[in-house]
Scaffold this motif. Structure first.
Motif, PDB file in Angstrom:
ATOM      1  N   ILE A 172      -1.845  22.011 -21.530  1.00 58.21           N
ATOM      2  CA  ILE A 172      -2.260  20.752 -20.912  1.00 58.21           C
ATOM      3  C   ILE A 172      -1.084  19.841 -20.580  1.00 58.21           C
ATOM      4  CG2 ILE A 172      -2.623  19.444 -23.067  1.00 58.21           C
ATOM      5  CD1 ILE A 172      -5.259  18.455 -21.666  1.00 58.21           C
ATOM      6  N   GLU A 173      -0.023  19.864 -21.372  1.00 57.26           N
ATOM      7  CA  GLU A 173       1.122  19.007 -21.056  1.00 57.26           C
ATOM      8  C   GLU A 173       1.770  19.395 -19.730  1.00 57.26           C
ATOM      9  OE1 GLU A 173       1.803  16.355 -22.484  1.00 57.26           O
ATOM     10  OE2 GLU A 173       0.794  16.464 -24.415  1.00 57.26           O
ATOM     11  N   PRO A 174       2.003  20.689 -19.440  1.00 55.77           N
ATOM     12  CA  PRO A 174       2.531  21.040 -18.111  1.00 55.77           C
ATOM     13  C   PRO A 174       1.605  20.639 -16.967  1.00 55.77           C
ATOM     14  CG  PRO A 174       2.854  22.853 -19.641  1.00 55.77           C
ATOM     15  CD  PRO A 174       1.971  21.865 -20.329  1.00 55.77           C
ATOM     16  N   VAL A 175       0.282  20.646 -17.204  1.00 57.51           N
ATOM     17  CA  VAL A 175      -0.656  20.250 -16.151  1.00 57.51           C
ATOM     18  C   VAL A 175      -0.438  18.791 -15.767  1.00 57.51           C
ATOM     19  CG1 VAL A 175      -3.092  19.805 -15.680  1.00 57.51           C
ATOM     20  CG2 VAL A 175      -2.403  21.973 -16.700  1.00 57.51           C
ATOM     21  N   PHE A 176      -0.320  17.916 -16.769  1.00 57.15           N
ATOM     22  CA  PHE A 176      -0.059  16.511 -16.476  1.00 57.15           C
ATOM     23  C   PHE A 176       1.296  16.332 -15.780  1.00 57.15           C
ATOM     24  CE2 PHE A 176      -2.899  15.233 -20.268  1.00 57.15           C
ATOM     25  CZ  PHE A 176      -4.011  15.279 -19.458  1.00 57.15           C
ATOM     26  N   GLY A 177       2.274  17.132 -16.174  1.00 65.66           N
ATOM     27  CA  GLY A 177       3.570  17.053 -15.527  1.00 65.66           C
ATOM     28  C   GLY A 177       3.506  17.449 -14.061  1.00 65.66           C
ATOM     29  N   GLN A 178       2.753  18.510 -13.771  1.00 66.69           N
ATOM     30  CA  GLN A 178       2.628  18.960 -12.384  1.00 66.69           C
ATOM     31  C   GLN A 178       1.906  17.934 -11.523  1.00 66.69           C
ATOM     32  OE1 GLN A 178       0.663  22.720 -12.869  1.00 66.69           O
ATOM     33  NE2 GLN A 178       2.332  23.577 -14.089  1.00 66.69           N
ATOM     34  N   ILE A 179       0.878  17.296 -12.084  1.00 66.05           N
ATOM     35  CA  ILE A 179       0.100  16.334 -11.309  1.00 66.05           C
ATOM     36  C   ILE A 179       0.870  15.028 -11.119  1.00 66.05           C
ATOM     37  CG2 ILE A 179      -1.978  14.908 -11.319  1.00 66.05           C
ATOM     38  CD1 ILE A 179      -3.461  17.189 -12.650  1.00 66.05           C
ATOM     39  N   LYS A 180       1.409  14.493 -12.221  1.00 68.60           N
ATOM     40  CA  LYS A 180       1.967  13.145 -12.170  1.00 68.60           C
ATOM     41  C   LYS A 180       3.404  13.110 -11.659  1.00 68.60           C
ATOM     42  CE  LYS A 180       1.004  10.254 -15.426  1.00 68.60           C
ATOM     43  NZ  LYS A 180       0.888   9.591 -16.736  1.00 68.60           N
ATOM     44  N   PHE A 181       4.174  14.145 -11.907  1.00 65.71           N
ATOM     45  CA  PHE A 181       5.587  14.110 -11.543  1.00 65.71           C
ATOM     46  C   PHE A 181       5.895  14.998 -10.336  1.00 65.71           C
ATOM     47  CE2 PHE A 181       5.374  12.877 -16.001  1.00 65.71           C
ATOM     48  CZ  PHE A 181       6.104  11.705 -15.987  1.00 65.71           C
ATOM     49  N   ASN A 182       5.418  16.234 -10.354  1.00 70.09           N
ATOM     50  CA  ASN A 182       5.699  17.111  -9.227  1.00 70.09           C
ATOM     51  C   ASN A 182       4.991  16.659  -7.950  1.00 70.09           C
ATOM     52  OD1 ASN A 182       7.126  18.520 -11.082  1.00 70.09           O
ATOM     53  ND2 ASN A 182       5.874  20.361 -11.059  1.00 70.09           N
ATOM     54  N   ARG A 183       3.730  16.215  -8.091  1.00 68.28           N
ATOM     55  CA  ARG A 183       2.968  15.786  -6.914  1.00 68.28           C
ATOM     56  C   ARG A 183       2.873  14.268  -6.801  1.00 68.28           C
ATOM     57  NH1 ARG A 183      -2.568  17.979  -6.212  1.00 68.28           N
ATOM     58  NH2 ARG A 183      -2.782  18.323  -8.436  1.00 68.28           N
ATOM     59  N   GLN A 184       3.461  13.553  -7.748  1.00 70.05           N
ATOM     60  CA  GLN A 184       3.542  12.093  -7.687  1.00 70.05           C
ATOM     61  C   GLN A 184       2.170  11.417  -7.672  1.00 70.05           C
ATOM     62  OE1 GLN A 184       6.601  10.351  -7.837  1.00 70.05           O
ATOM     63  NE2 GLN A 184       7.271  12.406  -8.371  1.00 70.05           N
ATOM     64  N   ILE A 185       1.195  12.024  -8.342  1.00 69.89           N
ATOM     65  CA  ILE A 185      -0.123  11.387  -8.470  1.00 69.89           C
ATOM     66  C   ILE A 185      -0.131  10.647  -9.801  1.00 69.89           C
ATOM     67  CG2 ILE A 185      -2.625  11.751  -8.444  1.00 69.89           C
ATOM     68  CD1 ILE A 185      -2.193  14.304  -6.918  1.00 69.89           C
ATOM     69  N   ASP A 186       0.578   9.536  -9.842  1.00 64.51           N
ATOM     70  CA  ASP A 186       0.696   8.748 -11.067  1.00 64.51           C
ATOM     71  C   ASP A 186       0.111   7.354 -10.903  1.00 64.51           C
ATOM     72  OD1 ASP A 186       2.530   7.821  -9.281  1.00 64.51           O
ATOM     73  OD2 ASP A 186       4.226   7.762 -10.685  1.00 64.51           O
ATOM     74  N   ARG A 187      -0.590   7.137  -9.790  1.00 65.48           N
ATOM     75  CA  ARG A 187      -1.195   5.834  -9.546  1.00 65.48           C
ATOM     76  C   ARG A 187      -2.404   6.021  -8.637  1.00 65.48           C
ATOM     77  NH1 ARG A 187       1.201   0.588  -9.466  1.00 65.48           N
ATOM     78  NH2 ARG A 187      -0.059  -0.943  -8.336  1.00 65.48           N
TER      79      ARG A 187
END
Length: 499
Positions: A450-465
């Protein structure tokens, strides 16, 4: 003949996976909201708009203006749209109009992953991550501040109309604000004047009291049954569930949001009063079975006086959002929850308003079961792993009674030693279980799934907002982000099988 754009893209490009996936989806729910025989321009094909959103979100392009620009410049997007270019307002309106249907795309993509054999329910990891809202922390206001801004807006409206239509009405606002009755009347007058100015007199009326009834059932309490503070907390939780069911969108006009924020704080106070009255009645009429225990009902209780004005603060830009701690900093946002398989596939995605994860373990397990059932997966869950923030004794017992193996450490990873007071047998049993080789192996999967999933969504794809406001809109956007994550996994699987 002009060259075909399809020849410009390789066969293993993501756009072919997106188009193939959309072809297999039942999108009739999108077309049901359009009138047959209505006047005006025909809408764009929902399949085109869905494919456009899925592809752009998968690439991390979420802005409606950014998507419009891609329609003009990106060859892959031109293949999806057939050289058409919907403007940004059309894209934004499609997302707003089909908010619930877009959230349902998560089910469609998960069903395609099931058909591809990607979904296995052996070990499920549950965790949450904080996602910023489309609001600033500087927009948080108390009730007094909101009232002052409402009065100021109403006064400015009056002055602007006076310049056009004649003499002032002579409202002595400072004098009216000196007493509780005056403040209440001044606020009511300001609401009425603002609503009349906007041609929305119906919205100036006080909300229906019956629509705010909150039933406090001790069997549904997420915290301990006893204690005035817990009853108040449960009343607020029931109120938030009611607001979630109503799903009222956040207004775009600032004046309307101010009125809504003041109304919400007033609702909170009414629910607090009702919860405290219910607690007093429970204490007064409690069964004698519990007498003698530390949390027994019956007997005298400390009195509680409601405040003169509603307390607390609320965000006037996005009233649904909350201030949350995230990696040592505080953000204005939401707590985005996810349940992930060992193959890093998201099988449940929800939004909560509580900053902590304390009460969300069992609801997320239930959401996972419901989600898997909807896509035709009947295999029972085997192991649930979550971090120490999810420890909830009663929820752990209920999940264990249902036949699930749950691994949740009672102590946080940064803590030296055990939590004070957490030394009873139930805590030690979990510590002993996690200390075994099997326990270590199972719990280790949490950080690798699950931690890599959040990394891929929030950092790699910039979906953090989140780009849209309100809990319902944030949930729709979070599920769309989860759906595109699964779509990327499906794309990698199809490419590997065709290579």
């Amino acid at each position: 003949m002009p060259p075909s754009l399809q020849e410009w893209l390789p066969e293993d490009h993501l756009v072919w996976t997106v188009l193939g996936a959309v072809e297999q989806m039942d999108l009739s729910r999108f077309t049901e909201s359009y009138r047959l025989g209505g006047v005006g321009r025909s809408p764009l094909d929902p399949a085109l708009m869905v494919a456009l959103l899925l592809y752009c979100y998968a690439r991390g392009n979420r802005s409606s203006r950014g998507i419009e620009r891609a329609c003009r410049e990106d060859v892959a997007v031109k293949v999806i749209t057939g050289m058409r270019c919907p403007d940004h307002s059309t894209i934004a309106e499609f997302r707003r109009r089909h908010e619930a249907e877009i959230a349902g795309l998560f089910d469609d993509v998960l069903g395609l992953c099931r058909e591809a054999g990607l979904v296995s329910v052996g070990v499920i990891a549950i965790d949450g991550t904080k996602v910023k809202a489309n609001a600033s922390m500087d927009a948080n206001r108390g009730y007094r501040q909101i009232v002052r801004e409402i009065l100021r807006e109403a006064d400015e409206t009056d002055r602007a109309e006076d310049e056009l239509y004649g003499d002032a009405r002579g409202d002595e606002l400072p004098e009216q604000l000196r007493t509780a009755e005056g403040r209440k009347q001044a606020l009511a007058d300001a609401k009425r004047r603002l609503a009349e100015h906007k041609g929305q007199a119906a919205q100036a009326e006080q909300p229906d009291e019956k629509s705010l009834e909150v039933e406090l059932d001790r069997e549904r309490f997420m915290t301990y049954n006893g204690g005035r503070r817990n009853w108040t907390r449960e009343g607020r939780r029931e109120l938030e569930e009611l607001r979630e069911r109503q799903g009222i969108p956040i207004a775009r006009d600032r004046d309307e949001r101010l009125l809504d924020a003041a109304g919400r704080l007033e609702q909170n106070l009414r629910v607090d009063v009702a919860a405290n009255l219910a607690y007093d009645a429970w204490r007064r009429d409690g069964s004698t079975v519990y007498r003698g225990s530390r949390r027994s009902p019956g007997g005298p209780t400390n009195s509680w006086e409601p405040p003169e004005l509603p307390d607390g603060r609320i965000n006037t830009t996005d009233p649904d959002s909350r201030m949350m701690r995230s990696r040592g900093t505080t953000i204005q946002g939401y707590n985005a929850q996810a349940a992930v398989t060992g193959q890093q596939l998201i099988v449940a995605a929800e939004i909560t308003l509580e900053p902590g994860d304390f009460t969300h373990l069992e609801p997320m397990v239930d959401a996972t079961r419901q989600q898997l059932t909807r896509v035709g997966i009947t295999e029972p869950l085997e192991v649930i792993v979550a971090d120490a923030g999810y420890w909830h004794t009663r929820q752990l017992h209920r999940l264990a009674d249902a036949g699930l193996e749950v691994l949740v450490p009672p102590d946080g990873g940064a803590r030296q030693g055990t939590r004070p007071g957490w030394n009873s047998e139930r805590y030690q049993q979990m510590r002993d279980k996690l200390a075994t080789d099997r326990g270590k192996q199972l719990y280790r999967q949490r950080t690798t799934t699950i931690e890599p999933v959040f990394g891929q969504i929030k950092f790699n794809r910039q979906i953090d907002r989140f780009l849209r406001r309100g809990r319902s809109a944030a949930r729709s956007e979070w599920r769309l982000a989860a759906a595109t994550h699964n779509l990327l996994k499906l794309h990698s699987h199809w490419i590997a099988n065709t290579a």
